[in-house]
Design a protein around this motif. Sequence first.
Motif, short mmCIF file in Angstrom:
data_model
loop_
_atom_site.label_atom_id
_atom_site.label_comp_id
_atom_site.label_asym_id
_atom_site.label_seq_id
_atom_site.Cartn_x
_atom_site.Cartn_y
_atom_site.Cartn_z
N LEU A 725 12.25 0.14 43.04
CA LEU A 725 12.07 0.52 41.64
C LEU A 725 12.77 -0.46 40.71
O LEU A 725 12.22 -0.83 39.66
CB LEU A 725 12.59 1.94 41.41
N HIS A 726 13.97 -0.88 41.08
CA HIS A 726 14.69 -1.86 40.26
C HIS A 726 13.93 -3.19 40.24
O HIS A 726 13.78 -3.82 39.18
CB HIS A 726 16.10 -2.04 40.81
N LEU A 727 13.44 -3.61 41.41
CA LEU A 727 12.69 -4.86 41.49
C LEU A 727 11.43 -4.79 40.65
O LEU A 727 11.10 -5.73 39.91
CB LEU A 727 12.34 -5.15 42.95
N PHE A 728 10.72 -3.67 40.72
CA PHE A 728 9.49 -3.54 39.94
C PHE A 728 9.80 -3.56 38.45
O PHE A 728 9.06 -4.18 37.66
CB PHE A 728 8.78 -2.24 40.30
N ALA A 729 10.89 -2.89 38.04
CA ALA A 729 11.25 -2.89 36.63
C ALA A 729 11.54 -4.31 36.15
O ALA A 729 11.13 -4.71 35.05
CB ALA A 729 12.47 -2.00 36.40
#
Length: 940
Positions: A725-729
């Motif tokens: 999720l952090h990477l996608f953000a």
Amino acid sequence: MGRRSPRSQTMDYRRTVNLPQTPFPQRAGLATSEPLRLARWLDEDLYGQQLARRADAPRYELHDGPPYSNGDIHIGHALNKILKDIITRYRDLAGYRAPYRPGWDNHGLPIEYAVSQALAAEGRELDTLSLRRACRTYAQRWVDVQREQFKRLGIRGDWDHPYLTMAPEFEAGILESFATLAKAGYIYRGERIVQWAPSLRTALADAEIEYRDKVSPSIYVPFAVTQPSAALADLDALHVVIWTTTPWTIPANLAIAVRADIDYRVVEVEGRHYVLADYLADALGAKFGWAEPRRVRVVAGAELAGTVTQHPLYDRPSPVVLADYVSLEEGTGCVHTAPGHGKDDFETGRKYGLPAYCPVDEDGKFTAEAGERLAGRFVLKANDEVAGMLAEVGALLAREAITHQYPHDWRAHEPIIFRATTQWFLNIDHDLGDQTHRERALAAIDAVAWHPPEGRERIAAMVAGRPDWCVSRQRAWGMGIPAFYCPCGATILEARALDSVVEVVREHGSDAWFELPPEQLLPAGYTCPECGGPADALTKETDVLDVWFDSGSTHQCCYSKDELPVELYVEGSDQHRGWFNSSLMVSVGLDGRAPYEAVLTHGFTLDSDGRKMSKSLGNTVDPQNVVAQMGADVLRLWVASVDYSQDQRIGDEILARVADTYRGLRNSLRFLLGNLHDFDPATDSVPEAELGGLDRYLLHGLEQTKRIVTQAYEEFNFHQVVYHLHLFALEASATYLDVAKDELYCGLPWGRPRRAIQTVLYALCSELTRLLAPILCFTADEAWELLPGTASASVHLSDFPAPRPERRIDPETLYELGWLIETRDMVKAAQEAYNAGRAKGERLNPLEMAVTLTAPPEQLAVLERWADEIRALFVVSAVELRAGDSLAATIAPATGQRCARSWRIFPDAEFGHVPGHETLSDRDGAVVAALAERGLLPAD
């Protein structure tokens, strides 16, 4: 380079830009905002609403392992409870009815010890009933304290109706489980070796033991042979040499064990003969200072059987016996055997008809049987005295100190001893006809899903090798064992008596056992089954049940038979020998199966340097301090970020990094919300099939991330949830959100291009919020409240994002868009190279640049297909495409005029043609004119 046009009017165009607007603050202020949100959840009974909406849904039951109601929660409690909360919150969002009933372990040594210590400090000593009442009050006080501390972490659950092992109905359930096992023949009373805590005057379970370094005396003692075996019959002055690290057990020696297949050497030293393992003889000779020991012969251990030695301190024999556990790793190969002080020794004693001689009382002191010189001495402080007594009679060959891991009790942290006592046991090898209880338990283990998988091997090894379960304790605060004794010698543990006690406890609580006489605990007219004696002649058992039997029975008390097994148990890895094990023993005995379908274990929390936390080291991390300073969501994010299957670390620097990740996720939500302030998904959404390439590319990425994250939630890999999720953000921000800003801020607010972007942002915000909700329960709910068009008042009353397969784009388009993103990186590198070495005033920002891309035919065709989107993708003012031999980017100042509103540089053909807005691009001028037409321009 772009030219600045003279202003034709005085409008402040900055006020016409559609900048983000949201009350979602950049600075979270979690320590202040979370308690307010929590209070609202409780006032509105959010947990009750969650269960009500899932009334007919499939069940997912996580059974809470009860912590002791003793003291403030520590970081290990926080890790455990947050993991459970993430799981139940996810299951609820995913469509399950996922109740969570927290529980507490109220009986047992930790609480009694704490109360007794406090009373001792006041110079008070209470009778058993008064002590029990004090323990109950103490336990309830800490239940109330811990309950508030757990709630502050955001843990959802039925906090008004927790299970307490000291509640009368629950106590009756525990006793009922014990009674059922007793009726089935599992329970017996007998003499066994137990782990005994002299400081606490009670037996201890394996789970109540901790190992610490201890310096112990190591001694080598020759036992004189009085009756040699045939293989030694021609030798005189013969001795068998033993070794021990517990000299205090020498007074209890009754035998010497050797192994049949080990070779033993007989050596002669100064007219005396000594027997010791051939493999160890040379090293031992040097240790004893033997100058020239003469090898006399080597015999097999089996040939030593029948030899009898004389105890060096007491007038009794010590025969040589055979045992398989004798090894050559240390010692002499001849094992000192005291059946009253060792588990192996005890079994060897039973085999050879030796008594479990134990001249040690419950305080750990020698009794008069040990002789006048030792009587009354604490055994662990008598090692020097025993060694001295041996030296005085010439029976000490060597003495040295060794440091080794030695068992200590987990409360007083004092060394324990092994001691033969009469206790109550659950027979692990109880015969069930087709198999034993142990065999059935091992089969049940194989039917359970273990996370991580090595948990199966760990608990299987423990069950395969565990002794009978000692279920009695010599304490006051616990469930009295419902057994009676008759003067005729009968021990009464039969159905009518057991059932009667269960019902008395159900009505009056467990204090009734200690308060009422036998005739009020038993049925009217009850008599001894063996002699017919009256009930008032009976006496009650004074021991209480092991607290691990309490917690091991919780599944029986919390669920009906058709609700078992539950879906999941979650505890620390030490519970393979604790709660997982005790629950398995009870459940297999009562139901023939494990009480759980799956078991998830986590490691222990260490400080940032990998050290065990200790108050003495000053390296503890108080979860309440973390929450007060940073907020519960930051602590929850730390739990979700670590690989909890291993030991994990925490400290100020680690939490600071977690806080940075939290800020990144929060800022992403804030950007999304800020750009949705004028968006109504019901009326403003653009059908996803009609979105542009970059829009669909981002939604495809969201779908891929959602698939990975969902699988990670299902497999309990929460650190993968956070990572992806952090990477996608981050990737969304770099590849889309920056690209979208020009249209979002400067495009026509109600125009289709801007609404298309908002459609994507809405999907991102709605789904990211729900994907994060099990972890960032406070922040996700805060964002959800501000998200337009939500169907539920709380994110925790919504549903987990469902798969949207129609969002997946075809492989060719996916490849082309991915290649364009890579090309964007090349363009950025060219922009940086352009500015490198130039003076500050000569550098260009991206909106002042024009990019010329040269590419071979196939790549040029791709660029031309996406020509309408690549200028925005590269965040520049102009892009020119040219044929070339290879892909290359050239940067130059953009030509044209800079728009006073969007700051982009537009060619003259697209600039200044809207009357009254000559300093704007035609695009921006048209937007301002449209705003004016609708009366939406800000007042001067």
